[in-house]
Design a protein around this motif. Structure first.
Motif, PDB file in Angstrom:
ATOM      1  N   THR A  96       0.873  -0.906  -0.260  1.00 11.14           N
ATOM      2  CA  THR A  96       0.159   0.167  -0.689  1.00 11.14           C
ATOM      3  C   THR A  96       0.699   1.354   0.082  1.00 11.14           C
ATOM      4  O   THR A  96       1.789   1.727   1.337  1.00 11.14           O
ATOM      5  N   ALA A  97       0.714   2.019  -0.900  1.00 10.73           N
ATOM      6  CA  ALA A  97       1.769   2.626  -1.577  1.00 10.73           C
ATOM      7  C   ALA A  97       1.120   4.130  -0.854  1.00 10.73           C
ATOM      8  O   ALA A  97       0.288   4.870  -1.800  1.00 10.73           O
ATOM      9  N   ILE A  98       1.675   5.289  -0.238  1.00 10.51           N
ATOM     10  CA  ILE A  98       0.779   6.338  -0.273  1.00 10.51           C
ATOM     11  C   ILE A  98       1.486   7.770  -0.039  1.00 10.51           C
ATOM     12  O   ILE A  98       2.744   7.582   0.200  1.00 10.51           O
ATOM     13  N   ASP A  99       1.179   8.349  -0.722  1.00 13.60           N
ATOM     14  CA  ASP A  99       1.637   9.678  -1.463  1.00 13.60           C
ATOM     15  C   ASP A  99       0.981  10.649  -2.127  1.00 13.60           C
ATOM     16  O   ASP A  99       0.257  10.423  -2.805  1.00 13.60           O
ATOM     17  N   PRO A 100       0.866  11.997  -1.512  1.00 13.16           N
ATOM     18  CA  PRO A 100       0.082  13.061  -2.271  1.00 13.16           C
ATOM     19  C   PRO A 100       0.735  13.345  -3.517  1.00 13.16           C
ATOM     20  O   PRO A 100       0.081  14.258  -4.177  1.00 13.16           O
ATOM     21  N   PHE A 101       1.866  13.026  -3.885  1.00  6.58           N
ATOM     22  CA  PHE A 101       2.735  13.893  -4.607  1.00  6.58           C
ATOM     23  C   PHE A 101       2.265  15.153  -4.891  1.00  6.58           C
ATOM     24  O   PHE A 101       2.025  15.709  -6.343  1.00  6.58           O
ATOM     25  N   THR A 150       5.110  13.343 -11.497  1.00  3.96           N
ATOM     26  CA  THR A 150       5.389  12.043 -10.827  1.00  3.96           C
ATOM     27  C   THR A 150       4.753  11.557 -10.737  1.00  3.96           C
ATOM     28  O   THR A 150       5.419  10.063 -10.736  1.00  3.96           O
ATOM     29  N   GLU A 151       3.532  11.096 -10.122  1.00  9.44           N
ATOM     30  CA  GLU A 151       2.636   9.801 -10.192  1.00  9.44           C
ATOM     31  C   GLU A 151       2.226   9.329 -12.120  1.00  9.44           C
ATOM     32  O   GLU A 151       2.274   8.009 -11.332  1.00  9.44           O
ATOM     33  N   ALA A 202      -2.698  10.381  -1.428  1.00 15.40           N
ATOM     34  CA  ALA A 202      -3.319  11.349   0.040  1.00 15.40           C
ATOM     35  C   ALA A 202      -2.057  11.530   0.376  1.00 15.40           C
ATOM     36  O   ALA A 202      -1.082  10.704   0.787  1.00 15.40           O
ATOM     37  N   ILE A 203      -2.505  12.180   1.635  1.00 13.72           N
ATOM     38  CA  ILE A 203      -1.656  12.785   3.007  1.00 13.72           C
ATOM     39  C   ILE A 203      -1.621  11.449   4.019  1.00 13.72           C
ATOM     40  O   ILE A 203      -2.998  10.511   3.950  1.00 13.72           O
ATOM     41  N   SER A 204      -0.718  11.264   4.689  1.00 11.38           N
ATOM     42  CA  SER A 204      -0.826   9.493   5.434  1.00 11.38           C
ATOM     43  C   SER A 204      -1.955   9.357   6.757  1.00 11.38           C
ATOM     44  O   SER A 204      -2.498   8.307   7.085  1.00 11.38           O
ATOM     45  N   ARG A 205      -2.334  10.347   7.235  1.00 12.60           N
ATOM     46  CA  ARG A 205      -2.482  10.618   7.699  1.00 12.60           C
ATOM     47  C   ARG A 205      -4.611   9.888   7.739  1.00 12.60           C
ATOM     48  O   ARG A 205      -5.218   9.365   8.346  1.00 12.60           O
TER      49      ARG A 205
END
Length: 235
Positions: free
Chosen positions: A67-72, A83-84, A105-108
């Motif tokens: 599960t990769a989480i990044d708001p890019f 980037t995405e 998305a952001i982590s939280r």
């Protein structure tokens, strides 16, 4: 159809692709992540901060469900509008896209709605202290003895402060050691000696800060005296 517990790629094959992707993960650090993910595959691994996919490829190649989480974010240093798209193309080129569930998305935001078990967490997102501490809260989905990694743990002021604060003021994470600036922790109450182990890394962190200053002053020969032979910051 491949056994879900078998890796798509060996580490060497994964690194042949991942090593061509821009990023700040060394080969030795990538191998540490690969080995840790291999031990828990095909269980879920959560990666916080994917950037262009260098570490994502390695984790997925080990056979884990990532599960990769990044708001890019579109910012001058760590991102740009495509980037995405580049991240997805790198996963496809490595042949591991089917093992990665991307959350832009952001982590939280993701964590607040999360309930599934996790066996490994890799933290390499925003480097200020409060964001890093918040990302480390993903460890609540791990069980005792499970590992999580923090990149730039002793090369970024904000991340180092987060690691020190967490180690000295909470009783949930035990510091095991590091590969360069990649710190490994396991979930479990640390002893006093294990807490002190983190403090013994502080001189190395100070050396890295000095190296960063020298590089910005274009004093690379002096940085080499301190053992830094790269043109990039120590990581």
């Amino acid at each position: 159809m491949p056994d879900p517990g078998e890796p798509h790629l060996s580490f060497d094959d994964a690194w042949r692709v991942a090593g061509t992707v821009d990023g700040w993960l060394t080969e030795a650090q990538a191998r540490a992540l690969y080995d840790a993910a291999r031990r828990v595959a095909p269980a879920t691994v959560v990666e916080l901060g994917s950037h262009l996919g260098r570490s994502t490829i390695v984790l997925a190649a080990a056979g884990a469900s990532v599960t990769a989480i990044d708001p890019f974010p579109d910012d001058w240093r760590y991102g740009r509008p495509d980037t995405e798209e580049r991240f997805r193309s790198h996963l496809a080129r490595a042949g591991v896209a089917d093992r990665v569930d991307l959350h832009v998305a952001i982590s939280r935001e993701v964590r607040d709605g999360w309930s599934a078990p996790v066996r490994l967490v890799y933290v390499d997102a925003k480097h200020d202290m409060w964001s890093c501490l918040d990302d480390m809260r993903w460890s609540r989905f791990l069980t005792a003895g499970d590992a999580f990694f923090v990149h730039d743990a002793f090369s970024s002021l904000g991340v180092t402060l987060a690691v020190l604060r967490d180690t000295l003021t909470t009783g949930r994470h035990t510091y095991i050691g590091r590969t360069g600036s990649l710190a490994r922790f396991v979930v479990g109450r640390p002893t006093a000696a294990q807490r002190a182990r983190v403090l013994r890394e502080v001189p190395w962190f100070v050396r890295n800060l000095v190296v960063k200053v020298l590089l910005r002053l274009r004093l690379r020969p002096v940085a080499r005296v301190l053992g830094h032979h790269d043109t990039a910051d120590p990581y």
